[in-house]
Design an enzyme around this catalytic site. Structure first.
Site, PDB file in Angstrom:
ATOM      1  N   ARG A 177       0.979  -1.291  -5.351  1.00  0.00           N
ATOM      2  CA  ARG A 177      -0.160  -0.802  -5.597  1.00  0.00           C
ATOM      3  C   ARG A 177      -0.276   0.931  -5.734  1.00  0.00           C
ATOM      4  NH1 ARG A 177      -5.343  -1.442  -1.772  1.00  0.00           N
ATOM      5  NH2 ARG A 177      -4.453   0.229  -0.630  1.00  0.00           N
ATOM      6  N   CYS A 206      -5.916 -10.331  -1.766  1.00  0.00           N
ATOM      7  CA  CYS A 206      -5.034  -9.490  -0.846  1.00  0.00           C
ATOM      8  C   CYS A 206      -5.847  -8.964   0.318  1.00  0.00           C
ATOM      9  CB  CYS A 206      -4.371  -8.427  -1.530  1.00  0.00           C
ATOM     10  SG  CYS A 206      -5.154  -7.316  -2.478  1.00  0.00           S
ATOM     11  N   GLU A 261     -12.118  -5.309  -6.970  1.00  0.00           N
ATOM     12  CA  GLU A 261     -12.566  -4.560  -5.768  1.00  0.00           C
ATOM     13  C   GLU A 261     -14.117  -4.311  -5.874  1.00  0.00           C
ATOM     14  OE1 GLU A 261      -9.881  -2.523  -3.327  1.00  0.00           O
ATOM     15  OE2 GLU A 261      -9.343  -1.676  -5.268  1.00  0.00           O
ATOM     16  N   ARG A 303     -17.613  -0.993   5.118  1.00  0.00           N
ATOM     17  CA  ARG A 303     -16.410  -1.973   5.721  1.00  0.00           C
ATOM     18  C   ARG A 303     -16.184  -1.202   6.926  1.00  0.00           C
ATOM     19  NH1 ARG A 303     -11.093  -1.330   1.983  1.00  0.00           N
ATOM     20  NH2 ARG A 303     -10.061  -1.790   3.681  1.00  0.00           N
ATOM     21  N   ARG A 356       0.875  -1.003  -0.005  1.00  0.00           N
ATOM     22  CA  ARG A 356       0.101  -0.127   0.039  1.00  0.00           C
ATOM     23  C   ARG A 356       0.928   1.141   0.023  1.00  0.00           C
ATOM     24  NH1 ARG A 356      -3.281  -3.369   3.602  1.00  0.00           N
ATOM     25  NH2 ARG A 356      -5.261  -3.525   2.932  1.00  0.00           N
ATOM     26  N   ASN A 361     -12.043  -6.914   1.077  1.00  0.00           N
ATOM     27  CA  ASN A 361     -12.419  -5.948   1.850  1.00  0.00           C
ATOM     28  C   ASN A 361     -13.336  -4.851   1.257  1.00  0.00           C
ATOM     29  OD1 ASN A 361     -10.454  -7.016   3.398  1.00  0.00           O
ATOM     30  ND2 ASN A 361      -9.083  -5.529   3.240  1.00  0.00           N
TER      31      ASN A 361
HETATM   32  C1  PEP Z   1      -9.186  -4.651  -0.228  1.00  0.00           C
HETATM   33  O1  PEP Z   1     -10.130  -3.811  -0.391  1.00  0.00           O
HETATM   34  O2  PEP Z   1      -9.555  -5.894   0.133  1.00  0.00           O
HETATM   35  C2  PEP Z   1      -7.840  -4.193  -0.228  1.00  0.00           C
HETATM   36  C3  PEP Z   1      -6.784  -4.989   0.119  1.00  0.00           C
HETATM   37  O3  PEP Z   1      -7.435  -2.833  -0.257  1.00  0.00           O
HETATM   38  P1  PEP Z   1      -7.713  -1.714   1.160  1.00  0.00           P
HETATM   39  O4  PEP Z   1      -8.023  -2.501   2.150  1.00  0.00           O
HETATM   40  O5  PEP Z   1      -6.450  -1.132   1.040  1.00  0.00           O
HETATM   41  O6  PEP Z   1      -8.485  -1.037   0.523  1.00  0.00           O
HETATM   42 MG    MG Z   2      -9.512  -1.891  -1.223  1.00  0.00          MG
END
Ligand code: PEP
Ligand code: MG
Length: 672
Positions: free
Chosen positions: A440, A604, A533, A567, A404, A556
């Site tokens: 990323r 991920c 995503e 979330r 990240r 996520n």
């Molecule tokens: C996700 O969305 O699953 C992810 C890994 O990205 P982030 O948690 O950084 O949004």
């Molecule tokens: Mg994400």
């Protein structure tokens, strides 16, 4: 003495971002610098004071500078204010961007009545603990009795700073960067000139130093909290936490009476960073907390310490009698009260097995994760800094599945330069040597404001200008980051991944920029992937697949967008479950599409380290699991314990389940 009058043009007035820019600028000068608005004068070097000035758009403020460098100071401050202190004054719609901080989510309300003997929360750190209840309560601090004062304010401040420096050091050694930063911020608060002045003024009126200190802290924390801004609310909490530390030192209260001396399960409404750091880990078996969600400070710390934790627990937990025997299950988020003898026995066996399993996993961490039927699964780590990369390597990660890059862009007033970025990407590449690192590109948006990126206010920031959308709208910012990554790529094995892609045009546009930069810089091409995503990207994975090198599924966000569940909303945390069949169907389609075109599919999101999800994901054909650093050894161990072929039909069956609970039940039955 120099003085100017100036009108604040920022749409949001002297809000957190411009205030921080102004305070940091003022601190660079030796002169005394004060600001006046209406009848209030404040020290321009005190963040707390500048925030409480209440200057809004159109407010006329006076800047007064007195000292050796007054001329330079007034000129620079005037031009900085006129330039907008990091805000773009030409964007008259640049109102406060809604800020979302997952660590400060509201108290969740568990909507189901607790089952008999079982209190529900949300699992925040895995594992099972069995032991007596211990309610953590803060010690009473009596500031009225001057006789109780053990040391003076100056000495207490000096000792507090020494303690904070030590805590900072300890947390850094434990690789807890975010915790370390909290204690650094606490130390900075103790240097706030306005706070000290407020205390001294009270002492002069005859208040004893402890009372004066408490009153000044309470007043400043309350005035920050009253600004009704979640970012500032965190600063108010920090202020109270550090205030208590100094007060305890002055009163000679060590909170020992509130600390367990035998192994216990700690229950509390909330735990501040200082409270948590002060426990002797030898006597803590696990944590049950009413406030906060799975991303809160206590959750992160518990995971790093290897202790089970549940958060967002029903309030009824606080009414339990001291020493009540309980089972705290960090996997399913439950607290079983007064368990029957057989339940307790089973939990103890599970606990022993879990501890043995973790120790064993740690010992084997550097070995590859090869399933019982001979499939090698790469278990990589999610990282957010150079230090994380080193830690990931130490924990046996096969690479970095998600770097990240936001950490480079946050807490600054200007964007990092290409060279600054290059230095960091290069250091990560060199640390990981030939192991793959998926970098990323910037995933920032309306929910996380940056002072140097001006975003229109958005009603739904999570559906707004986020991730790749933001980067494509700011080509210079994007190109700088891509140039830095491409230049660092030959130092290791870097790949590039775009977040929040929802339409193939975004991928094509971004890829074209990379190809152009490679030609311009005369650099070899790198592998390019996208995060899955957004449901549209998952549904169109077969169209994306020929044009990418890999997919990485971000569960996520994919779960958030598929189920329409925020979330970060802890009240809905138990429903935000990536094992929901709707999410699994999207994952399955993504993997199939990737494989049909000879490409890889990785995960991920947090789901990749959920032990109930791992066999299903592997059964669906997932090639790589990128997980949080502390989870690498246990996930590797779990892969080694599975025969993937056995899980393929079960994973297919999961796609036809009706709920996430049904999927979890299916896995549980299979795992026994
Ligand atoms: C996700 O969305 O699953 C992810 C890994 O990205 P982030 O948690 O950084 O949004
Ligand atoms: Mg994400």
């Amino acid at each position: 003495m120099k003085q100017i009058e100036i009108v604040i043009q920022n749409q949001t007035g002297l809000h957190a971002r411009p205030a921080r820019v102004l305070v940091n600028l003022a601190k660079q000068f030796k002169s005394d610098i004060h600001l006046q608005h209406k009848n209030k004068w404040v020290n321009a070097k005190s963040m707390v004071s500048v925030l409480t000035l209440g200057a809004v758009c159109g407010s006329e403020i006076t800047v007064q500078v007195n000292g050796v460098d007054e001329e330079k100071a007034i000129a620079e401050i005037e031009s900085a204010i006129r330039a907008g202190l990091g805000d773009d004054l030409t964007h008259d719609e640049s109102k406060t961007i809604p800020v979302k901080i997952e660590a400060h989510v509201e108290t969740p309300k568990v909507d189901e009545a607790p089952e008999a003997g079982v209190i529900k929360g949300v699992g925040a750190a895995p594992g099972i603990a069995v032991g007596p209840v211990f309610h953590f309560k803060k010690a009473e601090l009596d500031v009225d009795d001057i006789e109780t004062l053990q040391i003076g304010l100056d000495e207490a401040l000096a000792r507090a700073k020494a303690q904070l420096a030590e805590l900072h050091q300890q947390m850094t050694e434990k690789k807890l960067g975010a915790e370390a930063a909290i204690f650094e911020a606490h130390s900075e608060l103790l240097d706030d000139p306005e706070l000290m002045q407020a205390v001294l003024a009270r002492i002069e009126t005859g208040l004893n130093p402890a009372k004066a200190w408490k009153a000044a802290i309470d007043e400043q924390a309350a005035s920050i909290a009253a600004l009704d801004d979640p970012l500032l609310a965190a600063r108010a909490d920090d202020m109270r936490d550090v205030g208590r530390r100094v007060l305890r030192l002055m009163l000679g209260v060590t909170e020992k009476g509130c600390k367990p001396k035998t192994p216990v399960i700690v229950l509390a409404r909330e735990l501040s960073p200082s409270d948590t750091a002060s426990f002797d880990p030898e006597f803590v078996l696990g944590f049950g907390i009413v406030e906060g969600g799975p991303t809160s400070h206590i959750a992160i710390l518990a995971r790093a310490l290897g202790l089970p934790a549940i958060v967002g627990v029903n309030e009824s937990m606080l009414a339990l009698e001291e020493k009540t025997p309980v089972i705290l299950n960090g996997n399913d988020g439950t607290l079983t009260v007064n368990p029957a003898a057989d339940v307790l026995e089973r939990a103890k066996i599970t606990q022993r097995r879990w501890l043995e399993y973790r120790r064993f996993a740690q010992e084997q961490a550097s070995q590859p994760a090869i399933s019982l039927d001979g499939v090698r699964v790469d278990v990589t780590a999610n990282a957010g800094s150079v230090a994380d990369a080193a830690e990931a390597l130490h924990m046996g990660a096969d690479g970095i599945g998600l770097l990240r890059t936001e950490f480079l862009f946050l807490e600054r007033t200007t964007a990092p330069t290409e060279d600054e970025q290059f230095a960091v990407y290069n250091a990560v590449a060199e640390t990981m040597k030939t192991l793959p690192v998926i970098v990323r590109t910037l995933d920032i948006g309306g929910d996380k404001p940056l002072p140097y990126i001006h975003l229109k206010p958005e009603l739904n920031p999570f559906l707004g200008e986020r991730g790749i959308r933001l980067c494509l709208n700011r080509p210079e910012l994007f190109r700088e980051q891509l140039r830095a990554i491409l230049r660092a790529a030959p130092s290791g094995n870097l790949k590039i991944m775009f977040p929040m892609v929802s339409d193939i045009a975004e991928l094509r546009q971004a890829r074209a920029i990379i190809e152009e930069l490679c030609r311009e810089l005369n650099l070899p091409p790198v592998q390019i992937g996208i995060m899955i995503e957004v449901p549209s990207a998952a549904l169109m994975a077969d169209i994306f697949a020929p044009e990418i090198d890999f997919f990485s599924i971000g569960t996520n966000d994919l779960t958030q967008y598929t189920l329409a569940i925020d979330r970060g909303n802890s009240a809905l945390a138990s429903k935000h479950d990536g094992l929901h069949p709707s999410v699994l169907r999207l994952i399955a389609h993504t993997i199939e599409s990737a494989h049909k075109h000879g490409k890889r599919a990785d995960i991920c999101g947090e789901l990749g380290s959920d032990s109930a999800a791992v066999p299903i994901l592997l059964g669906l054909g997932m090639d790589e699991l990128s997980v949080s650093i502390p989870s690498v050894p246990t996930v590797k161990a779990q892969v080694r314990s599975l025969k993937i072929a056995d899980w393929q039909p079960i994973a297919r069956e999961a796609l036809n389940c009706s709920t996430a609970q049904e999927v979890r039940g299916l896995v549980k039955k299979q795992l026994g």
